[in-house]
Write a protein that holds these residues in place. Structure first.
Motif, PDB file in Angstrom:
ATOM      1  N   GLU A  42       0.845  -1.207   0.000  1.00  0.00           N
ATOM      2  CA  GLU A  42       0.000   0.000   0.000  1.00  0.00           C
ATOM      3  C   GLU A  42       0.875   1.251   0.000  1.00  0.00           C
ATOM      4  O   GLU A  42       0.614   2.218  -0.720  1.00  0.00           O
ATOM      5  N   GLU A 329     -11.568   0.367   8.875  1.00  0.00           N
ATOM      6  CA  GLU A 329     -10.570  -0.542   9.456  1.00  0.00           C
ATOM      7  C   GLU A 329     -10.001   0.044  10.743  1.00  0.00           C
ATOM      8  O   GLU A 329      -9.726   1.238  10.829  1.00  0.00           O
ATOM      9  N   GLN A 500      -5.523   1.949  -0.409  1.00  0.00           N
ATOM     10  CA  GLN A 500      -5.764   0.962   0.640  1.00  0.00           C
ATOM     11  C   GLN A 500      -6.424  -0.269   0.044  1.00  0.00           C
ATOM     12  O   GLN A 500      -7.346  -0.152  -0.775  1.00  0.00           O
ATOM     13  N   CYS A 501      -5.967  -1.450   0.467  1.00  0.00           N
ATOM     14  CA  CYS A 501      -6.562  -2.704   0.043  1.00  0.00           C
ATOM     15  C   CYS A 501      -7.236  -3.339   1.264  1.00  0.00           C
ATOM     16  O   CYS A 501      -6.596  -3.503   2.306  1.00  0.00           O
ATOM     17  N   VAL A 502      -8.499  -3.641   1.160  1.00  0.00           N
ATOM     18  CA  VAL A 502      -9.208  -4.332   2.249  1.00  0.00           C
ATOM     19  C   VAL A 502      -9.583  -5.704   1.692  1.00  0.00           C
ATOM     20  O   VAL A 502     -10.380  -5.791   0.756  1.00  0.00           O
ATOM     21  N   HIS A 555      -0.434  -7.886   3.054  1.00  0.00           N
ATOM     22  CA  HIS A 555       0.070  -7.200   1.867  1.00  0.00           C
ATOM     23  C   HIS A 555       1.110  -6.124   2.119  1.00  0.00           C
ATOM     24  O   HIS A 555       1.185  -5.112   1.481  1.00  0.00           O
TER      25      HIS A 555
HETATM   26 MG    MG Z   1      -4.943  -3.060   3.743  1.00  0.00          MG
END
Ligand code: MG
Ligand code: NFE
Length: 570
Positions: A42, A329, A500-502, A555
């Motif tokens: 990220e 988050e 951002q990766c969720v 990640h």
């Molecule tokens: Mg993330």
């Protein structure tokens, strides 16, 4: 008396997962799930060209290799309101579906079946009886007595040399292993056949995506496959016809082997429909868009509260506000700090990724995973969520395969097994097989759509993006094999300002959130039986039922703090 068991690392998964449980009177009374690695993807993205993000984020994972590429281009297209051509949409869908089918076959047979199947017991099986049993369940061509005798001979050879090879280190002879020698031989044979079949799914991804793992053909605005009906181009009819043949092979295996085996194993372990219920708030997103804007989808998605299908609230488009506003988050129990304090949760557009490693603190920070929530609550994501959403939304193929599977389990078990049984460890496996059958049918349908559209003379695959001055925000969601994946991008003057990766495994393997509510693994482990603390097979059954991927979940590589291997059961 309370005992603490630490499993570190959990194997037959992707990445570094530590699971701790407290066991009282043979049952789990408290659980911790901890991601044990950190990378930094990220943060690497900040300041880069949004058109490159898919190629970088795809390296998050070598298992779900396509999904981050898809979610990333969707996020940037969402920020730009960019429509993609119909052909590009179909080609992406074919890749998504073939990859998902690959993932599910490999997960069931190669990553989790050996939690239920005792390989060494198969040596005692009678191949003729195994064949009679298999033929009573399915007319798959690989179920002959000759085939089972061959596998038994191979296994006997392995064991005779004291080399179990890929079958070393299983919990063989464990009291929780309940299958007869014949069922064990059947399952081991299908394990080996599945190694062959999974290649067809990978070939589809390779031909359409130019490479697997990690496709090379996507672009913000479409795909980079030149289409033509003649033999000079990259994606020719000849290659598309080969893809069609491989779809047929996958269809045969998924319908006549995978769906049958999952029902048979479920029927032999009925008590496991009562284990691993945990979180029954489910979230999934619609996928397989039927247009270039993401306004209609082949497979539905949405939210279900408390396991009650009547509460289903659909997520309808790529711009759905209900999804967009609901995700946040927290890092109270994660090895990160938020500038404004760790008692808050942050929406991904405002998300922060600032590491703060403290060692494992039972009541404090203990994981590299953040804790995602949907409107403040932890969710269970994955194939079970999509099957339940499909049922709630009246999705005919999901209802057909789910009903047939429950009927098959009931008939083999000789007891009525209803939908409630799906909220369980074994139910997650059944749901994955049902979702996979739906995906095989949709894979064939997407092939038809692509070829029909090409037949009309439309060979377009790319709409070039333009980046205006100022700020744009976009989310790209994708129902990845393990559940809801979303990438959130903030673009400023054509460069990435925040990313951002969720990720599915972040949802399921999350540590306690800002309100100390446990994540799905932690909640689903409560009350799991543990017959022998030295061999915590039952804990692995529930954890494996989610198909953990820790590279995706975190990640983000820390060379100083990564503990490579400690395995202790005390
Ligand atoms: Mg993330
Ligand atoms: Ni690395 Fe993944 C999937 C994503 S994580 S496997 O499916 O995204 O759970």
């Amino acid at each position: 008396m309370s005992q603490r068991i630490t499993i570190d690392p959990v194997t037959r998964i992707e990445g570094h997962l530590r699971v701790d449980v407290e066991v009282n009177d043979g049952r789990v009374s408290k659980a911790w799930a901890s991601g044990q690695m950190w990378r930094g993807v990220e943060n690497i993205l900040t300041g880069r060209d949004p058109r490159d993000a898919w190629a970088i984020t795809q390296r998050i994972c070598g298992v779900c290799t396509t999904v981050h590429a898809i979610a990333s281009v969707r996020a940037v297209e969402n920020a730009l309101n960019l429509e993609i051509p119909v052909n590009a949409n179909s080609i992406r869908n074919l890749i998504i579906l073939a990859h998902a089918i690959h993932d599910h076959i490999v997960h069931f047979y190669h990553l989790s079946a050996l939690d239920w199947v005792d390989v060494t017991s198969a040596l005692k099986a009678d191949p003729a009886k195994t064949s009679a049993l298999a033929e009573s369940l399915s007319n798959w061509s690989g179920n002959s007595k000759h085939e089972f005798a061959k596998v038994k001979e191979r296994l006997t050879g392995f064991v005779g040399t004291g080399q179990l090879g890929i079958f070393t280190n299983g919990y063989w002879g464990h009291p929780a292993m309940k299958l007869t020698p014949e069922v064990n031989l059947l399952a081991v044979s299908h394990y080996l056949q599945a190694l062959e079949v999974q290649r067809y799914a990978s070939k589809i991804v390779s031909v359409l995506g130019s490479k697997s793992p990690h496709i090379q053909n996507v672009a913000v605005g479409g795909v980079a496959n030149p289409l033509a009906l003649d033999a000079q181009s990259v994606l020719t009819m000849e290659r598309l016809l080969a893809v069609k043949e491989w779809i047929g092979k996958l269809d045969d295996f998924v319908k006549n082997v995978y769906l049958v085996d999952v029902a048979a194993i479920g029927a032999f372990y009925p008590e496991w429909t009562q284990v691993g219920r945990g979180i029954t708030d489910y979230l999934c997103v619609p996928d397989i868009p039927l247009d270039g804007k993401g306004e209609t989808f082949a497979i539905p998605g949405g939210h279900i509260a408390g396991g009650d299908l009547s509460t289903f609230k659909a997520i309808n488009t790529f711009h759905d506000k209900y999804f967009l506003d609901g995700v946040s988050e927290a890092v109270k129990h994660s090895w990160y700090d938020y500038k404004g304090g760790n008692d808050k949760s942050l929406h991904p557009y405002e998300g922060e990724t600032t590491p703060n490693y403290t060692d494992f603190q039972d009541e404090g920070k203990y994981s590299w995973l953040k804790s995602p929530t949907f409107y403040g609550k932890p969710m269970q994501v994955g194939p079970l969520a999509r099957v339940l959403a499909g049922l709630a939304a009246g999705h005919e193929p999901t209802a057909r395969y789910a009903t047939a599977t429950l009927e098959r389990v009931s008939s083999i078990a000789g007891i009525k097994v209803g939908l409630d049984a799906m909220h369980s460890t074994i139910g997650r496996h059944a749901a994955r097989a049902v979702a996979c059958a739906v995906q095989v049918d949709e894979l064939a349908a997407q092939w038809d759509r692509l070829v029909d559209n090409m037949g009309k003379g439309d060979l377009t695959t790319f709409n070039p993006p333009t980046f205006p001055k100022g700020e744009q925000r976009g989310v790209g969601f994708h129902e990845a094999p393990r559940g809801v994946l979303s990438h959130w991008v903030v673009i400023k003057d054509g460069k990435i300002d925040n990313y951002q990766c969720v990720v599915p495994t972040t949802w399921n393997a999350a540590p306690r959130n800002e309100h100390d509510a446990p994540g799905a693994y932690e909640a689903c482990l409560l009350d799991n039986p543990v017959a022998d603390p030295e061999q915590p097979l039952e804990v692995l059954r529930t954890v494996h039922s989610f198909d953990p991927c820790l590279a995706c979940a975190v990640h983000i590589l820390d060379t100083e703090h990564t503990e490579v291997v400690t395995v202790k059961a005390a």
